[in-house]
Each structure stands twice: as structure tokens, then as C-alpha cells.
Write a protein that holds these residues in place. Structure first.
Motif, mmCIF file in Angstrom:
data_model
loop_
_atom_site.group_PDB
_atom_site.id
_atom_site.type_symbol
_atom_site.label_atom_id
_atom_site.label_comp_id
_atom_site.label_asym_id
_atom_site.label_seq_id
_atom_site.Cartn_x
_atom_site.Cartn_y
_atom_site.Cartn_z
ATOM 1 N N MET A 196 0.842 -1.196 0.000
ATOM 2 C CA MET A 196 0.000 0.000 0.000
ATOM 3 C C MET A 196 0.880 1.250 0.000
ATOM 4 N N ALA A 197 0.479 2.221 -0.816
ATOM 5 C CA ALA A 197 1.145 3.531 -0.851
ATOM 6 C C ALA A 197 0.065 4.588 -1.023
ATOM 7 N N VAL A 198 -0.246 5.305 0.054
ATOM 8 C CA VAL A 198 -1.367 6.256 0.057
ATOM 9 C C VAL A 198 -0.849 7.649 0.415
ATOM 10 N N THR A 199 -1.116 8.617 -0.445
ATOM 11 C CA THR A 199 -0.806 10.008 -0.146
ATOM 12 C C THR A 199 -1.841 10.542 0.843
ATOM 13 N N PRO A 200 -1.409 11.115 1.948
ATOM 14 C CA PRO A 200 -2.387 11.576 2.948
ATOM 15 C C PRO A 200 -3.134 12.836 2.488
ATOM 16 N N GLU A 201 -4.226 13.124 3.202
ATOM 17 C CA GLU A 201 -5.006 14.362 3.032
ATOM 18 C C GLU A 201 -5.575 14.526 1.633
ATOM 19 N N ILE A 202 -6.040 13.441 1.039
ATOM 20 C CA ILE A 202 -6.761 13.537 -0.238
ATOM 21 C C ILE A 202 -8.252 13.433 0.076
ATOM 22 N N SER A 203 -8.993 14.438 -0.328
ATOM 23 C CA SER A 203 -10.414 14.500 0.008
ATOM 24 C C SER A 203 -11.252 14.602 -1.260
ATOM 25 N N VAL A 204 -12.430 13.973 -1.249
ATOM 26 C CA VAL A 204 -13.358 14.023 -2.376
ATOM 27 C C VAL A 204 -14.774 14.213 -1.840
ATOM 28 N N ASN A 205 -15.680 14.566 -2.738
ATOM 29 C CA ASN A 205 -17.112 14.554 -2.432
ATOM 30 C C ASN A 205 -17.670 13.228 -2.922
ATOM 31 N N GLY A 206 -18.314 12.471 -2.044
ATOM 32 C CA GLY A 206 -18.816 11.181 -2.489
ATOM 33 C C GLY A 206 -19.607 10.460 -1.427
ATOM 34 N N ASP A 207 -19.984 9.236 -1.771
ATOM 35 C CA ASP A 207 -20.713 8.356 -0.866
ATOM 36 C C ASP A 207 -19.709 7.365 -0.268
ATOM 37 N N ARG A 208 -19.583 7.376 1.052
ATOM 38 C CA ARG A 208 -18.574 6.553 1.721
ATOM 39 C C ARG A 208 -18.765 5.067 1.419
ATOM 40 N N HIS A 209 -19.995 4.584 1.510
ATOM 41 C CA HIS A 209 -20.235 3.156 1.309
ATOM 42 C C HIS A 209 -19.944 2.734 -0.133
ATOM 43 N N LEU A 210 -20.309 3.583 -1.091
ATOM 44 C CA LEU A 210 -20.031 3.235 -2.488
ATOM 45 C C LEU A 210 -18.533 3.212 -2.763
ATOM 46 N N LEU A 211 -17.802 4.181 -2.231
ATOM 47 C CA LEU A 211 -16.353 4.187 -2.461
ATOM 48 C C LEU A 211 -15.669 3.025 -1.750
ATOM 49 N N GLN A 212 -16.177 2.661 -0.582
ATOM 50 C CA GLN A 212 -15.655 1.460 0.068
ATOM 51 C C GLN A 212 -15.918 0.228 -0.789
ATOM 52 N N GLN A 213 -17.124 0.164 -1.387
ATOM 53 C CA GLN A 213 -17.453 -0.958 -2.275
ATOM 54 C C GLN A 213 -16.530 -0.975 -3.480
ATOM 55 N N LEU A 214 -16.208 0.216 -4.014
ATOM 56 C CA LEU A 214 -15.322 0.295 -5.180
ATOM 57 C C LEU A 214 -13.949 -0.284 -4.850
ATOM 58 N N VAL A 215 -13.346 0.160 -3.750
ATOM 59 C CA VAL A 215 -12.012 -0.332 -3.379
ATOM 60 C C VAL A 215 -12.068 -1.819 -3.060
ATOM 61 N N ALA A 216 -13.112 -2.255 -2.348
ATOM 62 C CA ALA A 216 -13.236 -3.660 -1.975
ATOM 63 C C ALA A 216 -13.370 -4.546 -3.209
ATOM 64 N N ASN A 217 -14.167 -4.111 -4.198
ATOM 65 C CA ASN A 217 -14.340 -4.922 -5.404
ATOM 66 C C ASN A 217 -13.034 -5.057 -6.177
ATOM 67 N N LEU A 218 -12.261 -3.968 -6.231
ATOM 68 C CA LEU A 218 -10.979 -4.044 -6.942
ATOM 69 C C LEU A 218 -10.010 -4.993 -6.235
ATOM 70 N N LEU A 219 -9.948 -4.905 -4.913
ATOM 71 C CA LEU A 219 -9.078 -5.818 -4.173
ATOM 72 C C LEU A 219 -9.579 -7.252 -4.262
ATOM 73 N N ASP A 220 -10.888 -7.431 -4.180
ATOM 74 C CA ASP A 220 -11.462 -8.772 -4.275
ATOM 75 C C ASP A 220 -11.204 -9.382 -5.650
ATOM 76 N N ASN A 221 -11.273 -8.560 -6.694
ATOM 77 C CA ASN A 221 -10.992 -9.044 -8.045
ATOM 78 C C ASN A 221 -9.544 -9.526 -8.157
ATOM 79 N N ALA A 222 -8.603 -8.731 -7.573
ATOM 80 C CA ALA A 222 -7.197 -9.142 -7.615
ATOM 81 C C ALA A 222 -6.957 -10.400 -6.788
ATOM 82 N N LEU A 223 -7.657 -10.528 -5.656
ATOM 83 C CA LEU A 223 -7.471 -11.685 -4.790
ATOM 84 C C LEU A 223 -7.994 -12.956 -5.433
ATOM 85 N N ARG A 224 -9.139 -12.872 -6.112
ATOM 86 C CA ARG A 224 -9.777 -14.068 -6.655
ATOM 87 C C ARG A 224 -9.124 -14.559 -7.937
ATOM 88 N N HIS A 225 -8.652 -13.630 -8.753
ATOM 89 C CA HIS A 225 -8.260 -13.998 -10.111
ATOM 90 C C HIS A 225 -6.759 -13.962 -10.347
#
Length: 446
Positions: free
Chosen positions: A324-353
Motif C-alpha cells: 500500500m502507498a497512500v498520499t495523505p489528506e486527499i479529500s473528495v465529495n462522495g458516498d462513503r459506502h459506495l467508495l468502500q465498495q469500489l475499493v473492496a471490489n478491486l481488491l477482491d478481483n485481484a485476490l480471486r483472479h
């Protein structure tokens, strides 16, 4: 006819009529002002001449006035004035003016003379010996000026009225021609020809801007129809096999002496189908962009760290390596649950395949005014020909068809990115690299 003023032709005709009426009003005002000014000018000339003659009467009496009038009559063609001098008994003493002496002294605006055929503006005065003096100026100049102003006003009124009618017809014809083109295209689309588009002539006019907007809307509708067609086909194709298995399980349970195992398997398959339909409904909900109403400022950096840390035990248990390499203090306007789903799906895709031993790196940085989330692995990747359809519903490469899943995870990622005004891309590097860009929001901004 009651609606004619609501049309383009009616509006232009109304403006032309108002301009013509305004011209008529201006002409009437000019006529009145010019008329009064000319009358005042004549009164001033007559008054000045009368005072001059009365001064002569004071010095030399009535005979001196008669003599002066005789000289003035000789120059009448130059001065434009006419005179009449009568004694106390009414006998003419001097002057060539063919008019009756007014009964009362003073100004007279309309004096008939020349056998009643012409009008003059006159001033009557009484001399010390009872004689009467009449000085007059012909009103022909005033009448000619009045007539000229009326003619000019009438010509201007008529010209503007005709011009307004012509402009109304021309504007109406142009408007009808453009709207008829849009109307024909709309009727063709209603009839089923969805490939038709509104005419655009490249002029940049209001019609062009409306046509371009309508064409963009039609392109969006066509894209949605195409997605619907693809989804319908994919649903029919991908769900036919699990529905067939479910039907076979139920048939087996109906004829089996021990149906429990078959029923358990049927329940598992029905849950899988329900999960598929739930994922489809979720994608449709996100694609409608109604979720934007619930957007709020959030720290994308903190969100990515939390999701990655949640997945770290699963990666370690499967023999994968998660960096993991994350630049701190990056902020966006969005839906927390949807963005969590986005990151989770990408990680889950890499884990499964990806196979055991694969290294997966999740990084979050900035690119101009955008936050960029990148998930990259060093696994086998996907064939280049599969990249364009990687984010479509039910899209699965051949090597992944044996693994669990229904091919909707990355489609949901694409829908979430689009809902957040972002974009999504995939490319084959040493493995697979997926990048998501989302517009940033400055920390502390409203």
C-alpha cells in the motif's frame, strides 16, 4: 388567431408594429413642435415690423407710415410681408394686402386674404390718429413644412410597418424551417429509427445549441438502450445455466426418497441467483446517479487505508502479498459506502483472479485536480482483446470462469466511478493495472 402573438412571427410582427407606432408618435411630436416654432417665428417678424412702423408714425405721423409701406410693398417679394393701412373712416391709405381689417387690434393666427384663397398670420395695431395698421405674413411656409413632415412621417410609418411584416414572415419562415427539421427527426425517432439525429448546420445558433444538446441526450438514450439490450442478453445467457441446475435439483428432490441434500443445493443456487439480481439492481441504482444527492466531503486517503487493512488478512491467508502507498489528506465529495465498495471490489478481483504468490499494490495519489487510485498486480493479467469489455456486466475472461463470482464486480466499480464524475481504465503491464480517477475536494472546502 388568438395565439398568433405567441409565435415567432407574431412577436416580430408586434415589434415591427410598435416601432411603426413609435415612429408615428415621433412624427406627430416633431410636427407639433415645428409648427409652433414656425408660428412663433412669424409672430416675432410681424411684431418687429409693426413696432418699426409704429415708431415711424410717432416721428412723422400716418403719412410717413403710408410712404414707408409703399417702399416696403415694393420689396414684398424679398421680405415676405404684406401691409394694409386704413384711416379712421375705413378708407385705404396704403398697402397691397387684399384682406378685411380685423375688428379688434392684436394677433390673428388665420387671416383670409387674396380673395379668401390664402391664409396669413397677422397683427393689427391702432395709430394715434385712429388709423389702423395691419401687418401680415403668409402661412404658406408653415403649411408646406407641416405637409412635408406629415408625408415623411407617413412614409416612415408605412415603411416600418411593411418592414416589420416582411421581417416577421422571414423570421417565421426560418424558424419553421429549422423546427420542421427537428420535428421530422423526432417523428422518425418515434417511429423507431433511433439512429436519426437533430440537424446541425454548424452556425452556432440557438437552434444548433438545442440540436447538439438533444443529440447528446439521444446518444445517452441510445447508449442506455444498448446497455439494456446487452444486459438482457447477458442475463438470459448467464442465468440460463444456474436456473437449469436449480430446476434439475428441484426435480431430483421431488423424485428422491431423501430430498434434503437436493433442497440444500437448490437453496444455495437460489441464493446465488438472488445475489446476482441484487448486484444488477445495485448497478442500475448507481447508474441512475440518484446517489449523488447523498454525497458529502470525506477523506479518500483514510477510506483506502481502512479497506486495504481489512483485506490484508485475506491476502496473507491466500499466499498473496498486499502493498500500500497512500498520499495523505486527499479529500473528495462522495458516498462513503459506495467508495468502500469500489475499493473492496478491486481488491477482491485481484485476490480471486490471481494465483498464490502474486503481489498486489494499492496506491492513491494525485493527478492535477484528480485523485487517482491504482490497483496493480504482477499476475498473469488478461488478454488484450478482453480489456475493452472488462467492465461490462457478466464479463469474465476464460481463465476466471471456474472461479466463484458472477462477473458484476467490475461493472459496479465502473458505475460507482461514473457516479462520482470519475473515469476508469485498465491496461496490461506485467499483470493487470486498473486506475480510477475522481475529482478532488480540497480539505476544509465548503
Amino acid at each position: 388567431m388568438r395565439r398568433i402573438w405567441q409565435s415567432t412571427t407574431g412577436v416580430v410582427a408586434a415589434i415591427g408594429t410598435l416601432l411603426a407606432l413609435a415612429t408615428l408618435a415621433i412624427g406627430a411630436t416633431v410636427h407639433e413642435l415645428a409648427h409652433e416654432a414656425l408660428e412663433e417665428q412669424l409672430d416675432h417678424r410681424i411684431g418687429a415690423e409693426t413696432r418699426s412702423l409704429l415708431a415711424e408714425a410717432t416721428r412723422g405721423g400716418t403719412p410717413a407710415v403710408a410712404e414707408l409701406i409703399a417702399r416696403r410693398d415694393a420689396a414684398a417679394a424679398v421680405s415676405g410681408l404684406a401691409y394694409l393701412l386704413i384711416d379712421a373712416t375705413g378708407q385705404p391709405l396704403a398697402g397691397s394686402l387684399d384682406a378685411a381689417m380685423p375688428a379688434q387690434p392684436g394677433y390673428l393666427e388665420h387671416l383670409r386674404h387674396d380673395r379668401g384663397q390664402r391664409e396669413a398670420q397677422a397683427l393689427t395695431s391702432r395709430l394715434p390718429d385712429g388709423s389702423q395698421l395691419l401687418v401680415a405674413a403668409d402661412r404658406a411656409a408653415i403649411d408646406d413644412t407641416d405637409r412635408a413632415i406629415r408625408q415623411v412621417t407617413a412614409y416612415a410609418f408605412g415603411s416600418l410597418l411593411l418592414l416589420g411584416i416582411a421581417a416577421a414572415w422571414a423570421v417565421g419562415a426560418i424558424t419553421r424551417a429549422r423546427l420542421n427539421g427537428i420535428d421530422r427527426t423526432a417523428l422518425a425517432i418515434i417511429s423507431g429509427d433511433l439512429g436519426q439525429r437533430m440537424p446541425v448546420d454548424g452556425s452556432g445558433s440557438e437552434f444548433d445549441r438545442v440540436s447538439i444538446t438533444l443529440n447528446e441526450m439521444l446518444d445517452r438514450i441510445a447508449s442506455l438502450f444498448e446497455n439494456l439490450r446487452e444486459v438482457s442478453g447477458n442475463v438470459a445467457h448467464d442465468l440460463r445455466t444456474p436456473l437449469t441446475r436449480l430446476n434439475n435439483r428441484l426435480e431430483a428432490a421431488r423424485t428422491s426418497s431423501e430430498p434434503g441434500a437436493h433442497i440444500d443445493a437448490a437453496l444455495a443456487q437460489s441464493r446465488e441467483l438472488l445475489d446476482t439480481f441484487a448486484a444488477l439492481l445495485r448497478i442500475s441504482e448507481v447508474e441512475s446517479h440518484a446517489v449523488r444527492r447523498h454525497f458529502m466531503p470525506l477523506s479518500l486517503s483514510r477510506l483506502v487505508i481502512d479497506v486495504v487493512e481489512t483485506y490484508r488478512p485475506d491476502f496473507e491467508a491466500s499466499g498473496h502479498r498486499l502493498l500500500m502507498a497512500v498520499t495523505p489528506e486527499i479529500s473528495v465529495n462522495g458516498d462513503r459506502h459506495l467508495l468502500q465498495q469500489l475499493v473492496a471490489n478491486l481488491l477482491d478481483n485481484a485476490l480471486r483472479h490471481t494465483p498464490t504468490g502474486t503481489t498486489v499494490q494499492a496506491s492513491l495519489g494525485t493527478e492535477t485536480e484528480y485523485a487517482e487510485l491504482v490497483i496493480v498486480d504482477d499476475g498473469p493479467g488478461v488478454p488484450p482483446e478482453a480489456l475493452p469489455r472488462l467492465f461490462q456486466r457478466f464479463s469474465r475472461v476464460d481463465s476466471s470462469r471456474s472461479s466463484p463470482g458472477h462477473g458484476l464486480g467490475l461493472a459496479l466499480v465502473a458505475a460507482i466511478a461514473a457516479a462520482h464524475h470519475g473515469s476508469l481504465s485498465a491496461e496490461k503491464v506485467c499483470g493487470l493495472r486498473i486506475a480510477v480517477t475522481i475529482p478532488m475536494r480540497a480539505i476544509g472546502a465548503d
